[in-house]
Design a protein around this motif. Structure first.
Motif, PDB file in Angstrom:
ATOM      1  N   MET A   1      -6.551  96.173  69.342  1.00 45.28           N
ATOM      2  CA  MET A   1      -5.885  96.117  70.627  1.00 45.28           C
ATOM      3  C   MET A   1      -6.942  95.857  71.708  1.00 45.28           C
ATOM      4  N   THR A   2      -6.655  94.934  72.590  1.00 42.63           N
ATOM      5  CA  THR A   2      -7.593  94.612  73.665  1.00 42.63           C
ATOM      6  C   THR A   2      -7.523  95.672  74.770  1.00 42.63           C
ATOM      7  N   PHE A   3      -8.529  95.640  75.627  1.00 43.54           N
ATOM      8  CA  PHE A   3      -8.538  96.558  76.768  1.00 43.54           C
ATOM      9  C   PHE A   3      -7.278  96.382  77.610  1.00 43.54           C
ATOM     10  N   ASN A   4      -6.922  95.116  77.923  1.00 42.97           N
ATOM     11  CA  ASN A   4      -5.724  94.877  78.735  1.00 42.97           C
ATOM     12  C   ASN A   4      -4.477  95.424  78.062  1.00 42.97           C
ATOM     13  N   ASP A   5      -4.375  95.266  76.745  1.00 44.29           N
ATOM     14  CA  ASP A   5      -3.220  95.811  76.024  1.00 44.29           C
ATOM     15  C   ASP A   5      -3.183  97.331  76.135  1.00 44.29           C
ATOM     16  N   THR A   6      -4.339  97.952  76.057  1.00 46.79           N
ATOM     17  CA  THR A   6      -4.417  99.402  76.181  1.00 46.79           C
ATOM     18  C   THR A   6      -3.982  99.849  77.571  1.00 46.79           C
ATOM     19  N   MET A   7      -4.420  99.123  78.596  1.00 42.30           N
ATOM     20  CA  MET A   7      -4.036  99.465  79.965  1.00 42.30           C
ATOM     21  C   MET A   7      -2.541  99.219  80.183  1.00 42.30           C
ATOM     22  N   VAL A  11       0.243 101.893  81.497  1.00 40.49           N
ATOM     23  CA  VAL A  11       1.176 101.643  82.604  1.00 40.49           C
ATOM     24  C   VAL A  11       2.615 101.804  82.124  1.00 40.49           C
ATOM     25  N   GLU A  12       2.929 101.241  80.971  1.00 40.54           N
ATOM     26  CA  GLU A  12       4.290 101.346  80.439  1.00 40.54           C
ATOM     27  C   GLU A  12       4.659 102.800  80.166  1.00 40.54           C
ATOM     28  N   ALA A  13       3.705 103.585  79.678  1.00 40.08           N
ATOM     29  CA  ALA A  13       3.965 105.013  79.454  1.00 40.08           C
ATOM     30  C   ALA A  13       4.266 105.705  80.779  1.00 40.08           C
ATOM     31  N   ALA A  14       3.484 105.393  81.805  1.00 37.99           N
ATOM     32  CA  ALA A  14       3.709 106.004  83.118  1.00 37.99           C
ATOM     33  C   ALA A  14       5.085 105.631  83.661  1.00 37.99           C
ATOM     34  N   SER A  67       3.202 102.638  99.010  1.00 41.11           N
ATOM     35  CA  SER A  67       3.840 103.936  99.244  1.00 41.11           C
ATOM     36  C   SER A  67       4.622 104.372  98.015  1.00 41.11           C
ATOM     37  N   ASP A  68       5.026 103.405  97.191  1.00 41.54           N
ATOM     38  CA  ASP A  68       5.803 103.690  95.979  1.00 41.54           C
ATOM     39  C   ASP A  68       4.910 103.503  94.745  1.00 41.54           C
ATOM     40  N   PRO A  69       4.574 104.589  94.062  1.00 36.97           N
ATOM     41  CA  PRO A  69       3.710 104.470  92.883  1.00 36.97           C
ATOM     42  C   PRO A  69       4.289 103.572  91.789  1.00 36.97           C
ATOM     43  N   ARG A  70       5.598 103.579  91.629  1.00 36.23           N
ATOM     44  CA  ARG A  70       6.212 102.717  90.607  1.00 36.23           C
ATOM     45  C   ARG A  70       5.998 101.245  90.938  1.00 36.23           C
ATOM     46  N   ALA A  71       6.091 100.893  92.201  1.00 37.14           N
ATOM     47  CA  ALA A  71       5.840  99.508  92.618  1.00 37.14           C
ATOM     48  C   ALA A  71       4.398  99.131  92.318  1.00 37.14           C
ATOM     49  N   GLU A  72       3.488 100.069  92.554  1.00 36.69           N
ATOM     50  CA  GLU A  72       2.093  99.792  92.256  1.00 36.69           C
ATOM     51  C   GLU A  72       1.869  99.627  90.759  1.00 36.69           C
ATOM     52  N   LEU A  73       2.515 100.458  89.957  1.00 37.12           N
ATOM     53  CA  LEU A  73       2.387 100.306  88.502  1.00 37.12           C
ATOM     54  C   LEU A  73       2.902  98.944  88.048  1.00 37.12           C
ATOM     55  N   HIS A  74       4.008  98.510  88.624  1.00 41.36           N
ATOM     56  CA  HIS A  74       4.530  97.177  88.284  1.00 41.36           C
ATOM     57  C   HIS A  74       3.550  96.088  88.709  1.00 41.36           C
ATOM     58  N   ALA A  75       2.907  96.251  89.849  1.00 44.29           N
ATOM     59  CA  ALA A  75       1.902  95.275  90.315  1.00 44.29           C
ATOM     60  C   ALA A  75       0.719  95.243  89.367  1.00 44.29           C
ATOM     61  N   ILE A  76       0.272  96.415  88.914  1.00 40.78           N
ATOM     62  CA  ILE A  76      -0.842  96.466  87.969  1.00 40.78           C
ATOM     63  C   ILE A  76      -0.458  95.800  86.665  1.00 40.78           C
ATOM     64  N   LEU A  77       0.750  96.048  86.199  1.00 36.12           N
ATOM     65  CA  LEU A  77       1.230  95.429  84.965  1.00 36.12           C
ATOM     66  C   LEU A  77       1.231  93.905  85.093  1.00 36.12           C
ATOM     67  N   ALA A  78       1.655  93.402  86.229  1.00 35.66           N
ATOM     68  CA  ALA A  78       1.650  91.949  86.469  1.00 35.66           C
ATOM     69  C   ALA A  78       0.225  91.415  86.474  1.00 35.66           C
ATOM     70  N   GLU A  79      -0.706  92.152  87.064  1.00 39.76           N
ATOM     71  CA  GLU A  79      -2.115  91.719  87.079  1.00 39.76           C
ATOM     72  C   GLU A  79      -2.710  91.690  85.680  1.00 39.76           C
ATOM     73  N   LEU A  80      -2.260  92.558  84.808  1.00 40.27           N
ATOM     74  CA  LEU A  80      -2.783  92.631  83.445  1.00 40.27           C
ATOM     75  C   LEU A  80      -2.188  91.542  82.545  1.00 40.27           C
ATOM     76  N   SER A  81      -1.098  90.940  82.975  1.00 41.62           N
ATOM     77  CA  SER A  81      -0.428  89.917  82.143  1.00 41.62           C
ATOM     78  C   SER A  81      -1.044  88.554  82.300  1.00 41.62           C
TER      79      SER A  81
END
Length: 81
Positions: A1-7, A11-14, A67-81
């Motif tokens: 598993m790559t680092f990005n996959d791990t991250m 994010v998906e767990a969160a 202000s919304d942590p879920r929105a930030e998690l979605h943004a991080i997920l998009a950056e990792l893709s």
């Protein structure tokens, strides 16, 4: 598993409400991305001081960026893709 996959897994767990699982994953790394996810997790937890500490260890992200942590998690997920 790559680092990005791990991250992505962290994010998906969160997003699924598995805070502890996500936290266990990211605290194994000192990379800016892992630190940012770590910061968001503490924001979700309501621990502002700890969250700000981890944001300082991330690459340019700041506590006030989202202000919304879920929105930030979605943004991080998009950056990792």
């Amino acid at each position: 598993m790559t680092f990005n996959d791990t991250m992505k897994t962290a994010v998906e767990a969160a997003l699924a409400g598995e805070w502890d699982q996500s936290h266990r994953i990211v605290q194994e790394y000192s990379d800016p991305t892992a630190n940012r996810i770590h910061a968001v997790l503490h924001k979700i937890e309501g621990d502002e001081w700890n969250s700000r500490y981890w944001y300082k260890r991330s690459a340019g992200a700041q506590y006030e960026d989202f202000s919304d942590p879920r929105a930030e998690l979605h943004a991080i997920l998009a950056e990792l893709s």
